[in-house]
Design a protein around this motif. Sequence first.
Motif, PDB file in Angstrom:
ATOM      1  N   ALA A   1      -2.437  -3.886  11.620  1.00  0.00           N
ATOM      2  CA  ALA A   1      -2.043  -3.305  10.331  1.00  0.00           C
ATOM      3  C   ALA A   1      -3.071  -2.276   9.880  1.00  0.00           C
ATOM      4  CB  ALA A   1      -1.881  -4.400   9.284  1.00  0.00           C
ATOM      5  N   ASN A   2      -3.300  -1.328  10.759  1.00  0.00           N
ATOM      6  CA  ASN A   2      -4.338  -0.333  10.537  1.00  0.00           C
ATOM      7  C   ASN A   2      -4.056   0.852  11.443  1.00  0.00           C
ATOM      8  OD1 ASN A   2      -6.687   0.753   9.441  1.00  0.00           O
ATOM      9  ND2 ASN A   2      -7.888  -1.113   9.796  1.00  0.00           N
ATOM     10  N   GLN A   3      -4.710   1.964  11.150  1.00  0.00           N
ATOM     11  CA  GLN A   3      -4.566   3.144  11.982  1.00  0.00           C
ATOM     12  C   GLN A   3      -5.562   3.063  13.143  1.00  0.00           C
ATOM     13  OE1 GLN A   3      -4.582   3.191   8.555  1.00  0.00           O
ATOM     14  NE2 GLN A   3      -2.380   3.589   8.509  1.00  0.00           N
ATOM     15  N   VAL A   4      -5.078   3.372  14.344  1.00  0.00           N
ATOM     16  CA  VAL A   4      -5.912   3.356  15.548  1.00  0.00           C
ATOM     17  C   VAL A   4      -6.216   4.809  15.902  1.00  0.00           C
ATOM     18  CG1 VAL A   4      -6.014   2.745  17.991  1.00  0.00           C
ATOM     19  CG2 VAL A   4      -4.983   1.164  16.343  1.00  0.00           C
ATOM     20  N   VAL A   5      -7.489   5.179  15.789  1.00  0.00           N
ATOM     21  CA  VAL A   5      -7.875   6.589  15.891  1.00  0.00           C
ATOM     22  C   VAL A   5      -8.996   6.749  16.922  1.00  0.00           C
ATOM     23  CG1 VAL A   5      -8.854   8.561  14.647  1.00  0.00           C
ATOM     24  CG2 VAL A   5      -7.189   7.076  13.519  1.00  0.00           C
ATOM     25  N   GLY A   6      -8.911   7.798  17.701  1.00  0.00           N
ATOM     26  CA  GLY A   6      -9.938   8.103  18.694  1.00  0.00           C
ATOM     27  C   GLY A   6      -9.413   7.880  20.099  1.00  0.00           C
TER      28      GLY A   6
ATOM     29  N   ARG B   1       1.042  11.733  17.500  1.00  0.00           N
ATOM     30  CA  ARG B   1       0.844  12.596  18.680  1.00  0.00           C
ATOM     31  C   ARG B   1      -0.138  11.954  19.659  1.00  0.00           C
ATOM     32  NH1 ARG B   1       1.182  16.789  14.670  1.00  0.00           N
ATOM     33  NH2 ARG B   1      -1.102  16.879  14.515  1.00  0.00           N
ATOM     34  N   ALA B   2      -1.207  11.363  19.137  1.00  0.00           N
ATOM     35  CA  ALA B   2      -2.205  10.747  20.022  1.00  0.00           C
ATOM     36  C   ALA B   2      -1.609   9.569  20.782  1.00  0.00           C
ATOM     37  CB  ALA B   2      -3.419  10.305  19.209  1.00  0.00           C
TER      38      ALA B   2
END
Length: 363
Positions: A89-94, A121-122
């Motif tokens: 329940a969170n954004q996964v970035v990187g 997009r990622a």
Amino acid sequence: MPYSPIGQSIQVLDTPALLIDLDKMENNIQKMAARCRDSGLHWRPHAKGHKTPAIAHKQLCAGAIGITCAKLGEAEVLADAGISDILVANQVVGREKVARLVNLRRRADVMVAVDDPVHIRAISDAATDVGVNVRVLVEVDVGMKRCGVPPGAPTLALAQEADAAPGVVFAGIMGYEGHAMSLDDAAKEAACKKAVGELSKTRNLIEDAGLCVGIVSAGGTGTLAFTPDFPGITEIQAGGGIFMDTYYRDGLHVRGLEHALSVLTTVISRAAPDRAVADAGRKTTSSHPSLPEVKDRTDVVVTGLAAEHALLSLTNSDIEIGDKIQFISGYSDMTVFLHDQIYGTRDDRVEVVWDILARGKKQ
């Protein structure tokens, strides 16, 4: 063979030690599951507080359809323990995290929250590269002003982008009415009604545009008394109530659940008739946003925590150096992660010892 405390009284445990009253925790699990089931909703409880796959399996056995977590690392631990349906329940970035996400998808049906085209997009690029599809929930800001896109047209636009992206499956929407948690009952009910109403209207808008919104996820322990009563959502994420603590009781006005989590501690000093010190400080239990309180005693009150010490105020107390007492957790989310193990107890005897396997999984 190494020493095992199984079957022994909790009084033989070295301190400080984290304890779970299994009867009370299991009762809390059943009550929370029933609250969702009786409202016609699925239960996807949060594991960010307990971080323990064995406890997640107990929630699944009680009827949960899956597990929610806050970090990708927690999801990996849950998947390794045989749990498949997992919401981060969170954004996964990187790049590194997204690579872990799509590879985790090979062994679990993990889904994540998104609130920006950058996220989509990622995930799309990484998922198509390894040949998997990753479910996403568009996070909607229903009033907390943290993550999430505004309800209505902005959410629809992001849902359409997710639906069109290869390797991405638009699964629904989620919102967290965290801004309502500490309100009094009347104001909390009104805030929950408004938040769920925003999700419901947004769901209708998306479906009118031709997309399926299979999941509308919301809710926490602090709003469990109200959020399930309003139409439009499909599942509840509340999880921390299985432990209960003084913050849920006093700060969030949660009722009907029992205090299951405690810290066993030893009195190490009694320098004056009206004060003593125990060996459980802020490195053992949380003091924010609520202090712990002493279990089953009115003559001993926790007045503060230092790094390694609990400061105790005494009133006509017979407490002595070496006595063991239990602290009801002030805030379970900020206590469990300080420990390596939980001792599961029944009738004050150790029944099971669980490693807190997702402890330290911050990434």
